[in-house]
Structure formats: structure tokens, C-alpha cells
Design a protein around this motif. Structure first.
Motif, PDB file in Angstrom:
ATOM      1  N   VAL A   1     -17.718  -1.904   9.091  1.00  0.00           N
ATOM      2  CA  VAL A   1     -16.436  -1.228   8.946  1.00  0.00           C
ATOM      3  C   VAL A   1     -16.160  -1.037   7.456  1.00  0.00           C
ATOM      4  CG1 VAL A   1     -13.939  -1.411   9.291  1.00  0.00           C
ATOM      5  CG2 VAL A   1     -15.510  -2.166  11.084  1.00  0.00           C
ATOM      6  N   ARG A   2     -15.751   0.167   7.084  1.00  0.00           N
ATOM      7  CA  ARG A   2     -15.429   0.450   5.693  1.00  0.00           C
ATOM      8  C   ARG A   2     -13.969   0.890   5.597  1.00  0.00           C
ATOM      9  NH1 ARG A   2     -19.460  -2.111   3.177  1.00  0.00           N
ATOM     10  NH2 ARG A   2     -21.515  -1.243   3.631  1.00  0.00           N
ATOM     11  N   LEU A   3     -13.213   0.203   4.797  1.00  0.00           N
ATOM     12  CA  LEU A   3     -11.838   0.640   4.563  1.00  0.00           C
ATOM     13  C   LEU A   3     -11.837   1.879   3.677  1.00  0.00           C
ATOM     14  CD1 LEU A   3     -10.152  -2.806   3.744  1.00  0.00           C
ATOM     15  CD2 LEU A   3     -10.039  -1.552   5.910  1.00  0.00           C
ATOM     16  N   GLY A   4     -10.860   2.747   3.873  1.00  0.00           N
ATOM     17  CA  GLY A   4     -10.729   3.909   3.010  1.00  0.00           C
ATOM     18  C   GLY A   4     -10.311   3.497   1.610  1.00  0.00           C
ATOM     19  N   ASP A   5     -10.384   4.425   0.686  1.00  0.00           N
ATOM     20  CA  ASP A   5     -10.055   4.122  -0.708  1.00  0.00           C
ATOM     21  C   ASP A   5      -8.622   3.616  -0.864  1.00  0.00           C
ATOM     22  OD1 ASP A   5     -12.579   4.916  -1.416  1.00  0.00           O
ATOM     23  OD2 ASP A   5     -11.994   6.918  -2.087  1.00  0.00           O
ATOM     24  N   THR A   6      -7.701   4.259  -0.157  1.00  0.00           N
ATOM     25  CA  THR A   6      -6.301   3.854  -0.270  1.00  0.00           C
ATOM     26  C   THR A   6      -6.090   2.449   0.271  1.00  0.00           C
ATOM     27  OG1 THR A   6      -5.554   6.155  -0.058  1.00  0.00           O
ATOM     28  CG2 THR A   6      -3.926   4.427   0.373  1.00  0.00           C
ATOM     29  N   ALA A   7      -6.675   2.159   1.440  1.00  0.00           N
ATOM     30  CA  ALA A   7      -6.535   0.831   2.035  1.00  0.00           C
ATOM     31  C   ALA A   7      -7.196  -0.232   1.165  1.00  0.00           C
ATOM     32  CB  ALA A   7      -7.136   0.819   3.439  1.00  0.00           C
ATOM     33  N   THR A   8      -8.360   0.114   0.595  1.00  0.00           N
ATOM     34  CA  THR A   8      -9.063  -0.829  -0.283  1.00  0.00           C
ATOM     35  C   THR A   8      -8.215  -1.160  -1.510  1.00  0.00           C
ATOM     36  OG1 THR A   8     -11.252  -0.069   0.424  1.00  0.00           O
ATOM     37  CG2 THR A   8     -11.109  -1.173  -1.713  1.00  0.00           C
ATOM     38  N   GLN A   9      -7.641  -0.136  -2.116  1.00  0.00           N
ATOM     39  CA  GLN A   9      -6.790  -0.357  -3.289  1.00  0.00           C
ATOM     40  C   GLN A   9      -5.590  -1.219  -2.933  1.00  0.00           C
ATOM     41  OE1 GLN A   9      -5.462   3.225  -5.238  1.00  0.00           O
ATOM     42  NE2 GLN A   9      -4.206   2.118  -6.727  1.00  0.00           N
ATOM     43  N   ARG A  10      -5.013  -0.972  -1.749  1.00  0.00           N
ATOM     44  CA  ARG A  10      -3.855  -1.748  -1.315  1.00  0.00           C
ATOM     45  C   ARG A  10      -4.237  -3.216  -1.117  1.00  0.00           C
ATOM     46  NH1 ARG A  10      -2.182   1.727   2.174  1.00  0.00           N
ATOM     47  NH2 ARG A  10      -3.359   0.902   3.951  1.00  0.00           N
ATOM     48  N   VAL A  11      -5.397  -3.464  -0.504  1.00  0.00           N
ATOM     49  CA  VAL A  11      -5.860  -4.845  -0.293  1.00  0.00           C
ATOM     50  C   VAL A  11      -6.092  -5.537  -1.624  1.00  0.00           C
ATOM     51  CG1 VAL A  11      -7.811  -6.234   0.506  1.00  0.00           C
ATOM     52  CG2 VAL A  11      -6.857  -4.473   1.991  1.00  0.00           C
ATOM     53  N   GLU A  12      -6.772  -4.860  -2.538  1.00  0.00           N
ATOM     54  CA  GLU A  12      -7.087  -5.471  -3.832  1.00  0.00           C
ATOM     55  C   GLU A  12      -5.822  -5.781  -4.627  1.00  0.00           C
ATOM     56  OE1 GLU A  12      -9.803  -2.651  -5.485  1.00  0.00           O
ATOM     57  OE2 GLU A  12     -11.547  -3.492  -4.441  1.00  0.00           O
ATOM     58  N   GLU A  13      -4.860  -4.888  -4.566  1.00  0.00           N
ATOM     59  CA  GLU A  13      -3.599  -5.138  -5.271  1.00  0.00           C
ATOM     60  C   GLU A  13      -2.838  -6.298  -4.642  1.00  0.00           C
ATOM     61  OE1 GLU A  13      -1.614  -1.384  -5.114  1.00  0.00           O
ATOM     62  OE2 GLU A  13      -2.723  -0.534  -6.817  1.00  0.00           O
ATOM     63  N   ARG A  14      -2.876  -6.386  -3.305  1.00  0.00           N
ATOM     64  CA  ARG A  14      -2.193  -7.482  -2.620  1.00  0.00           C
ATOM     65  C   ARG A  14      -2.854  -8.817  -2.963  1.00  0.00           C
ATOM     66  NH1 ARG A  14      -3.106  -6.001   2.222  1.00  0.00           N
ATOM     67  NH2 ARG A  14      -1.229  -4.727   2.458  1.00  0.00           N
ATOM     68  N   ILE A  15      -4.178  -8.843  -2.959  1.00  0.00           N
ATOM     69  CA  ILE A  15      -4.894 -10.076  -3.306  1.00  0.00           C
ATOM     70  C   ILE A  15      -4.581 -10.480  -4.738  1.00  0.00           C
ATOM     71  CG2 ILE A  15      -7.183 -11.057  -3.743  1.00  0.00           C
ATOM     72  CD1 ILE A  15      -8.222  -9.440  -1.366  1.00  0.00           C
ATOM     73  N   GLN A  16      -4.625  -9.511  -5.657  1.00  0.00           N
ATOM     74  CA  GLN A  16      -4.355  -9.802  -7.063  1.00  0.00           C
ATOM     75  C   GLN A  16      -2.958 -10.397  -7.249  1.00  0.00           C
ATOM     76  OE1 GLN A  16      -6.360  -9.369  -9.776  1.00  0.00           O
ATOM     77  NE2 GLN A  16      -4.776 -10.153 -11.160  1.00  0.00           N
ATOM     78  N   ALA A  17      -1.956  -9.770  -6.608  1.00  0.00           N
ATOM     79  CA  ALA A  17      -0.574 -10.242  -6.749  1.00  0.00           C
ATOM     80  C   ALA A  17      -0.399 -11.618  -6.116  1.00  0.00           C
ATOM     81  CB  ALA A  17       0.387  -9.241  -6.115  1.00  0.00           C
ATOM     82  N   SER A  18      -0.982 -11.820  -4.939  1.00  0.00           N
ATOM     83  CA  SER A  18      -0.828 -13.093  -4.235  1.00  0.00           C
ATOM     84  C   SER A  18      -1.549 -14.223  -4.954  1.00  0.00           C
ATOM     85  CB  SER A  18      -1.350 -12.970  -2.797  1.00  0.00           C
ATOM     86  OG  SER A  18      -0.614 -12.002  -2.074  1.00  0.00           O
ATOM     87  N   MET A  19      -2.745 -13.929  -5.460  1.00  0.00           N
ATOM     88  CA  MET A  19      -3.488 -14.939  -6.196  1.00  0.00           C
ATOM     89  C   MET A  19      -2.779 -15.298  -7.498  1.00  0.00           C
ATOM     90  SD  MET A  19      -6.159 -16.310  -4.842  1.00  0.00           S
ATOM     91  CE  MET A  19      -7.098 -16.880  -6.265  1.00  0.00           C
ATOM     92  N   THR A  20      -2.207 -14.312  -8.143  1.00  0.00           N
ATOM     93  CA  THR A  20      -1.470 -14.590  -9.390  1.00  0.00           C
ATOM     94  C   THR A  20      -0.311 -15.540  -9.113  1.00  0.00           C
ATOM     95  OG1 THR A  20      -2.072 -12.454 -10.357  1.00  0.00           O
ATOM     96  CG2 THR A  20      -0.139 -13.571 -11.272  1.00  0.00           C
ATOM     97  N   ARG A  21       0.422 -15.290  -8.031  1.00  0.00           N
ATOM     98  CA  ARG A  21       1.537 -16.187  -7.682  1.00  0.00           C
ATOM     99  C   ARG A  21       1.021 -17.586  -7.344  1.00  0.00           C
ATOM    100  NH1 ARG A  21       3.411 -11.459  -5.021  1.00  0.00           N
ATOM    101  NH2 ARG A  21       2.541 -12.182  -3.039  1.00  0.00           N
ATOM    102  N   SER A  22      -0.083 -17.663  -6.609  1.00  0.00           N
ATOM    103  CA  SER A  22      -0.632 -18.969  -6.235  1.00  0.00           C
ATOM    104  C   SER A  22      -1.096 -19.743  -7.460  1.00  0.00           C
ATOM    105  CB  SER A  22      -1.804 -18.788  -5.257  1.00  0.00           C
ATOM    106  OG  SER A  22      -1.376 -18.222  -4.042  1.00  0.00           O
ATOM    107  N   ILE A  23      -1.744 -19.050  -8.381  1.00  0.00           N
ATOM    108  CA  ILE A  23      -2.236 -19.698  -9.600  1.00  0.00           C
ATOM    109  C   ILE A  23      -1.077 -20.161 -10.478  1.00  0.00           C
ATOM    110  CG2 ILE A  23      -3.416 -19.246 -11.793  1.00  0.00           C
ATOM    111  CD1 ILE A  23      -5.406 -17.525 -10.205  1.00  0.00           C
TER     112      ILE A  23
END
Length: 259
Positions: free
Chosen positions: A184-206
């Protein structure tokens, strides 16, 4: 492991089949499938699994799982195709990663979210059980796939039987799907959304830790991070993403399972 020597025998046995291009491809494939099916009878699977720590019901489950991967017609057919392809073009197959794990990865994204979440919950358990050094090397991609598979098996051997049975069921389902379908391959928009969500969530966790500065640097440079920092990032990552819900959880787990 002596099982690897037996697998080497299989590959050597297939050399003549793959090299003889004048033969019918279909018959070559069936012969490789037949040889794969013989592996559980030749390889010391049960003894090797005992050496990894399996015993009792978990041992029986692990033996059955190993036999399934070599005798299931769908999975064996895919592996046979990969073996033949490797002889025709050695660069076309990631032999160093093994043949089963990439197959499982191909199918994971097709599974229901509940199965994906359980699978990665077990993966989190495995990461938590490894030593800091082992965990850090795995997270920063400094560990050989074969070594990581061995360590994973040692942790799996200690899972409760119900959890191990479910984990194996999900692996088998993913492998069968992966043998038939592309990842399964996420589209570019969905991929960008996932990466931004991970980045923001990880930053808060760190930022909630007492090592925020060092861990932020480590997250941006995992290949240069110490094992202690890389492991901390890996464990924090798993804890963070498994707290997502709904579509955010599914897209993130599909993103993680891409091969």
C-alpha cells in the motif's frame, strides 16, 4: 544456525534449474516449490528454535509457523519466484534482507487497523526488551537483518502463548497478501500529513523529557546518534504513534509498514 546451511543447500539445488533457461519456467517454479516444502523435514527447525528460547506451546507454534512459510502454496510460490529472479538478476532481489520479512512488509498495509496496531504493539514490546545497545543499533539501522531477526525471535519466544499465536497469525496473513499484492502506498498529500503529524507529536514527546536538547539533535541525525539516544528515540516513537486514533493511526501504521 544450521538452518542457514540447509537453506544454502536449497539455493544450490536450484542453481541448475535457474541456469537452464531452455527448460519450461513453470516446471522450474514447481520444482523450487517442491524443494521449499522439503525444508522443514531436512532443517533442524525445532532444535534451532529451542536454542532461541522457545519451549512448550510457544515452541509448537513457532515450528508450525516455520513450516507454514515454506509449505503454504501462495507464500512458497512467491519465494520460488524470488529465488529464480535472484539467479537471473542478482540485483533484483534484496537477498540480504531475507525473503520472508520483505514479503510480510508488503502485506502489512493491507491488514485491518486492529491487526496493524497489535503487530506494532508487539514490535514495541520487542524494542523495550532489547538491551539499550541492541535497541539503538536496530533503530539507527546499524544492525544486520539476520541479527535483528534472531533477537526478535528470542523476545517472541517469551511472549505469552495467546499473544504469540495472534502475532504469528497476523504475520501469515500479511505474507499471503504480500505474495499477491503490491504494498500500500499513501499519496503525496497523505504522506506529508503523516510526516508532519509524527514530527509535531515527537517534538512534544521529546520536550516532555529531561533530555530534550540531546534527543532533538539525535532525532534529526539518527545515523550519528549514540545507541542510548537512538534507542530512546525509537521507544519514544513507538509509544507516541500507538497513541494516535482513527484515520491518523491507520495512515501512520501504513506509512511505517512501507517496504
Amino acid at each position: 544456525m544450521r538452518f542457514l546451511a540447509v537453506l544454502a543447500w536449497l539455493i544450490l539445488a536450484c542453481t541448475g534449474l535457474a541456469a537452464a533457461q531452455e527448460k519450461n519456467t513453470g516446471s522450474e517454479r514447481q520444482e523450487v516449490i517442491r524443494l521449499l516444502g522439503q525444508l522443514p523435514d531436512i532443517a533442524p527447525i525445532r532444535e534451532d528454535l529451542r536454542l532461541l528460547g522457545f519451549s512448550g506451546e510457544n515452541l509448537e507454534l513457532a515450528v508450525s509457523q516455520a513450516e507454514l512459510f515454506y509449505r503454504d502454496p501462495v507464500i512458497a510460490g512467491y519465494v520460488a519466484d524470488q529465488i529464480i529472479a535472484a539467479f537471473e538478476d542478482p540485483t533484483a532481489v534484496r537477498v540480504s534482507d531475507g525473503l520472508m520479512w520483505p514479503l510480510i512488509e508488503r502485506g502489512l498495509g493491507h491488514l485491518p487497523t486492529r491487526d496493524l496496531k497489535f503487530y506494532y504493539t508487539v514490535e514495541r514490546k520487542i524494542m523495550e526488551t532489547l538491551t539499550i545497545r541492541q535497541c539503538g543499533m536496530a533503530v539507527s539501522n546499524r544492525m544486520r537483518p539476520a541479527r535483528f531477526a534472531e533477537l526478535t525471535s528470542r523476545v517472541a519466544a517469551r511472549l505469552n502463548t495467546e499473544a504469540l499465536q495472534k502475532y504469528y497469525r497476523i504475520q501469515a496473513k500479511a505474507a499471503r497478501i504480500g505474495a499477491r499484492r503490491a504494498p500500500v502506498r499513501l499519496g503525496d498529500t497523505a504522506t506529508q500529513r503523516v510526516e508532519e503529524r509524527i514530527q509535531a507529536s515527537m517534538t512534544r514527546s521529546i520536550q516532555a523529557t529531561d533530555r530534550a536538547g540531546d534527543l532533538m539533535v539525535a532525532m534529526m541525525n539518527l545515523d550519528q546518534a549514540s545507541n542510548t539516544e537512538a534507542c530512546a528515540i525509537g521507544r519514544l516513537f513507538m509509544n507516541t504513534v500507538l497513541q494516535f486514533e482513527g484515520r491518523a493511526l491507520r495512515d501512520t501504521l501504513v506509512y511505517m509498514s512501507r517496504s
